[in-house]
Design an enzyme around this catalytic site. Sequence first.
Site, PDB file in Angstrom:
ATOM      1  N   LYS A 123     -20.895  34.135  -8.082  1.00  0.00           N
ATOM      2  CA  LYS A 123     -19.698  33.928  -7.456  1.00  0.00           C
ATOM      3  C   LYS A 123     -18.287  33.792  -7.601  1.00  0.00           C
ATOM      4  O   LYS A 123     -18.368  34.778  -9.159  1.00  0.00           O
ATOM      5  CB  LYS A 123     -20.693  32.424  -8.397  1.00  0.00           C
ATOM      6  CG  LYS A 123     -19.970  31.200  -7.679  1.00  0.00           C
ATOM      7  CD  LYS A 123     -20.239  29.878  -8.284  1.00  0.00           C
ATOM      8  CE  LYS A 123     -19.372  28.632  -8.739  1.00  0.00           C
ATOM      9  NZ  LYS A 123     -20.396  27.861  -9.063  1.00  0.00           N
ATOM     10  N   SER A 131     -21.591  23.231  -6.284  1.00  0.00           N
ATOM     11  CA  SER A 131     -20.450  24.363  -6.328  1.00  0.00           C
ATOM     12  C   SER A 131     -20.774  25.862  -5.738  1.00  0.00           C
ATOM     13  O   SER A 131     -20.298  26.549  -4.968  1.00  0.00           O
ATOM     14  CB  SER A 131     -19.745  24.196  -7.286  1.00  0.00           C
ATOM     15  OG  SER A 131     -20.210  25.045  -8.282  1.00  0.00           O
ATOM     16  N   SER A 147     -24.890  22.486  -9.547  1.00  0.00           N
ATOM     17  CA  SER A 147     -24.485  23.149  -8.367  1.00  0.00           C
ATOM     18  C   SER A 147     -24.826  24.636  -8.462  1.00  0.00           C
ATOM     19  O   SER A 147     -24.413  25.105  -7.718  1.00  0.00           O
ATOM     20  CB  SER A 147     -22.889  23.508  -9.335  1.00  0.00           C
ATOM     21  OG  SER A 147     -22.201  22.894  -9.242  1.00  0.00           O
TER      22      SER A 147
HETATM   23  N1  GLN Z   1     -21.622  18.289  -7.637  1.00  0.00           N
HETATM   24  C1  GLN Z   1     -21.320  18.367 -10.184  1.00  0.00           C
HETATM   25  C2  GLN Z   1     -20.252  18.348  -9.862  1.00  0.00           C
HETATM   26  O1  GLN Z   1     -18.872  18.161  -9.407  1.00  0.00           O
HETATM   27  C3  GLN Z   1     -21.955  19.500 -10.193  1.00  0.00           C
HETATM   28  C4  GLN Z   1     -21.224  20.847 -10.032  1.00  0.00           C
HETATM   29  C5  GLN Z   1     -21.305  22.621 -11.586  1.00  0.00           C
HETATM   30  O2  GLN Z   1     -22.899  22.153 -10.869  1.00  0.00           O
HETATM   31  N2  GLN Z   1     -20.441  23.034 -11.352  1.00  0.00           N
HETATM   32  O3  GLN Z   1     -19.427  18.122 -10.859  1.00  0.00           O
END
Ligand code: GLN
Length: 471
Positions: free
Chosen positions: A78, A153, A177
């Site tokens: 990532k 994400s 994410s």
């Molecule tokens: N969807 C969550 C957010 O937008 C989780 C993001 C993440 O785990 N990086 O904060």
Amino acid sequence: MIDLNNLTIVSARAKLDAKEFSAVELAQAYLDEIKKKNGELNAYLEIYDDVLEQAKLADDRISKGESLPLLGVPLAIKDVILIKGRKVSAASKILENYVAPYDATVITKLKKQGAVFLGRTNTDEFAMGGSTENSAYGVTKNPHDTKRVAGGSSGGSVVAVAANLALGALGSDTGGSVREPASFCGIVGMKPTYGRVSRYGLIAMGSSLDCIGPVAKNAEDTQIIYDAICGQDVLDGTTINDQTYLKPILKKVIGVPWDLVNGKGVDIKVKENFKQSMENLEKLGFAVKDISLKNLDMALAIYYIIMPAEASTNLSRFDGVRYGMHKDGKNLLEDYLLTKGAGFGKEVRRRILLGTYVLSAGYYDAYYGKAVIARDLLKKEFARVFNEIDVIATPTAPFVAWKIGEKSDPLSVYLADIFTVTANIVGVPAISVPSGFTEVEGKKLPLGVQFMAPHGAEDALFEVGGKLNMV
Ligand code: GLN
């Protein structure tokens, strides 16, 4: 022709050792597949130009008799994890041409094993989002229905694995994410116990919540990547000694917070699939017990205060002077305004504003202070229920992958995190395992079940998750 569809990390290792194919041939097979599919899916932001050289080095080690679990195994990383000398942008314009000055600890560990890095994968900008729609470099598409989001994400890493563009991957998980996209794309994603995997070299979002986590096709492969990256690290003072925890002895009891699962925001197809999954586990000898966690419904509110507070603090370092993009104004303040205005996307700006607000004098006690107290309550509740059960099960997400552009209101995207944020708030490990498909508009869309275990009980996750994975 290597059959990538049926290849796993375990089977690849055996075939590499048996010289059925070389690491160079394996890497080439992935490069060919990436060439065919990445244009449409947008899983990778960059394919490294030395993949075959890396694979050749792995072949040299294999020919000398070395056989580490990830030697010669092609992985995707990532775009928030630093690899020395390579670009890392957090899918943001502000870091567009930024080159990492050092290796993240997880990368150092993977390099020692001889893993092959194929490239860096797309993400929501600074990992802020649940669909990869917030990337400054275009959305990543779901391979099961390219009109739909991959989740996020870590959407790029997950799609890379789900579409056979990598054998495994690393993502990061601050509120779900790794797990939410894994559930949307039908593979396994795992968030370790906070502090079990070093965050050194991870671009920070919410430092008390962030975890680097593995992504793979099944629980066994996921565990192999986890084993390779975990461990205490002098470069990250929040990592813990592995001896802190004993291997859990399973009671074979699963707790389900049915109140939350049966709540009105959860899609009926998700509920049915989840119930079926619990019945399958009962057939395998597990008892499924109703647990009440009365503060669980506060988790989203806690998360969306603590996370932006920490994110706004972390992102203040991107001032146009020390890292990445710089725009010249007439004075320092104008430099900041121009750089941040041009460099940060909408969602990142929203969170910086929210975070600055909840930390500001006058609001600190009302918001941030309260969220910290509520976090503590939740931790205590978790410790209590874990006396009686091995793992807590929930659906991973309350609905299936949505159509790209369908959710324009940020709050409706935040709701996707209802089941996942709790593990980050409490610091416990969690895994998402595929639990079947549901048909929507003629397409079969994957669903997932999430398991959370006590601190340090990753083994329980792989054990229970692995069982459901095989049903
Ligand atoms: N969807 C969550 C957010 O937008 C989780 C993001 C993440 O785990 N990086 O904060």
